[in-house]
Design an enzyme around this catalytic site. Structure first.
Site, PDB file in Angstrom:
ATOM      1  CB  VAL A  39       5.751  10.584 -32.329  1.00 59.79           C
ATOM      2  CG1 VAL A  39       4.954   9.998 -33.502  1.00 59.79           C
ATOM      3  CG2 VAL A  39       5.849  12.099 -32.460  1.00 59.79           C
ATOM      4  CE  LYS A  40       0.708   9.091 -35.620  1.00 58.70           C
ATOM      5  NZ  LYS A  40       0.267  10.152 -36.549  1.00 58.70           N
ATOM      6  CG  ASP A  41       2.028   8.711 -26.040  1.00 59.99           C
ATOM      7  OD1 ASP A  41       1.277   7.950 -26.683  1.00 59.99           O
ATOM      8  OD2 ASP A  41       2.787   8.321 -25.132  1.00 59.99           O
TER       9      ASP A  41
END
Length: 446
Positions: A39-41
């Site tokens: 999700v950090k993208d």
């Protein structure tokens, strides 16, 4: 088009087997399908774009960040695609796979000491800030306090969930790390409709009221060293958005993580396991009209050497498929003598065996290895003045072995010079055992 166009628009996957007997639907937001595997993208792309627009990050610049790994991977992918350098600082508890992935994308990886106070110069955030300041063209992403972090999820993750569920979502569950995901997504969903926002937190994390001691689930929660002068929470975490927080122990998180792989075909990280445990708790409270969306932050491929490795589970004292005995826990394991790190020789009066010097914590949990700062065989203090600080006589913390580990394996991977071993159950020190007690009279493992 570039790889960055593949960030977001991840699917919702209904859970079908771990939800047996539950009337409400539980759908998993598959954030591990982003290009960088997490999700950090989303936050990484939003933070870089904001820095480019503000002029903080200039062409040919250097992206610097302190991270447990996932945000660094996202930033490094963007750096590779846009022609920046990436310098990523990670704590020494991050998985080997994350370090390998960062290096594969071209990041310069700096590994620093975990488990220290935030103002310690070795802390991840301190090292990253110093490197960004010292590096020409350096820009610190600062995910913990960067408004573009929650902003990314308000702009993308929340709207996607609302659209994908046709506005039927009733509850949203996510772990709390930097707080950006749950804050941004939760804020959007609460504005869109009557959606309850539930945080999932490791049992020891202070977000949910834990003691702040170390835990084994990566990329989630909030650790606090006992010597911390002021516990500063991330500005990316908007507490007012979260309706409630549920706490989950390491064992339950890891067991659910493995179940998701073997029962749902979903290879995810343990922070997703934590969130799914909470999602199922929430769903059990609901009727057939309930729709719980739970966010799975990253892929289990980053943790194959940890949560999915039976040997790692045994060494850390978590349940694993049994091995032929005898096992470490079959022997004469005794309760450790626990004394504060600031204790003195007189505090060992009447004690036997070995004492562990531990950082002070509130609560009744057995100590985490990360809170043990030294060990002192009681017979080694004989003759010392009563006021002598034990820290002056202390040896390094004891080697750790798992209660369910084969005695032969424990002997094979610990030094013959170790007089005692700390025995772990569910990742915490449940007892101590003389190393020699694991040997037969002939000197081989019993």
């Amino acid at each position: 088009m570039s790889v960055l166009d593949a960030i977001g628009e991840t699917p919702l996957i209904p859970l079908t087997r771990v939800t047996a007997g539950i009337a409400a639907a539980v759908h998993l937001k598959a954030e591990f399908l982003n290009p960088g595997g997490s999700v950090k993208d989303r936050a990484a792309l939003a933070m870089v774009r904001a820095a480019e627009e503000s002029g903080e990050l200039k062409p040919g610049g250097v992206i610097v960040e302190g991270t447990s790994g996932n945000t660094g991977i996202g930033l490094t992918i963007i750096a590779a695609q846009r022609g920046y350098r990436a310098v990523v600082v990670v704590p020494d508890k991050s998985s080997a796979e994350k370090l390998a992935i960062l290096r594969a994308y071209g990041a310069e990886v700096i590994v620093t000491t975990g488990g220290v106070t935030r103002d310690d110069p070795r802390h991840v955030s301190q090292v990253a800030a110093r490197l960004a300041a010292e590096t020409p063209g350096g820009w610190l992403a600062n995910q913990y306090d960067n408004p573009a972090n929650p902003g990314a999820h308000y702009a993308t993750t929340g709207p996607e969930i609302w659209r994908q569920t046709g506005g039927r979502v009733t509850h949203f569950v996510a772990g709390v790390g930097t707080g950006g995901t749950i804050s941004g997504t939760g804020a959007y969903l609460r504005e869109a409709g009557p959606v309850t926002i539930v945080g999932a937190d490791p049992e020891n994390s202070v977000y949910g009221g834990g003691d702040g001691s170390p835990y084994y689930v990566e990329s989630i929660g909030h650790y606090v060293h006992p010597d911390t002068l002021e516990d500063v929470w991330p500005q990316s975490y908007h507490r007012e958005v979260v309706d409630r927080i549920e706490r989950v122990g390491d064992r339950e998180s890891i067991e659910m993580t493995r179940r998701l792989a073997r029962e749902e075909g979903l290879l995810v990280g343990a922070s997703a396991g934590t969130a799914v445990v909470v999602a199922l708790r929430v769903a059990r409270e609901l009727g057939p009209d309930g729709l719980v969306v739970v966010l799975a932050p990253d892929s289990g491929r980053a943790y194959l050497s940890k949560y999915f490795d039976d040997g790692w589970l045994r060494r850390t004292g978590f349940p694993a498929p049994p091995v032929p005995g005898p096992l470490v826990g079959d022997g004469p394991v005794t309760a450790p003598v626990l004394v504060p790190a600031a204790a003195r020789v007189r505090d060992l009066t009447g004690a036997t065996g070995v004492a562990l010097l531990v950082l002070p914590r509130q609560g009744g949990l057995s100590p985490s290895p990360g809170d043990v700062v030294g060990s002192v065989p009681v017979d080694a203090v004989a003759g010392a003045a009563p006021d002598t600080p034990l820290a002056e006589l202390a040896q390094p913390p004891l080697p750790t072995v798992g209660a369910g580990e084969a005695a032969a394996e424990a002997i094979g991977r610990t030094s013959a010079d170790a007089g005692w071993l700390a025995v772990l159950t569910d990742g915490r020190i449940a007892g101590v055992v003389p190393r020699g007690a694991l040997l037969t009279p002939g000197g081989t493992a019993r």
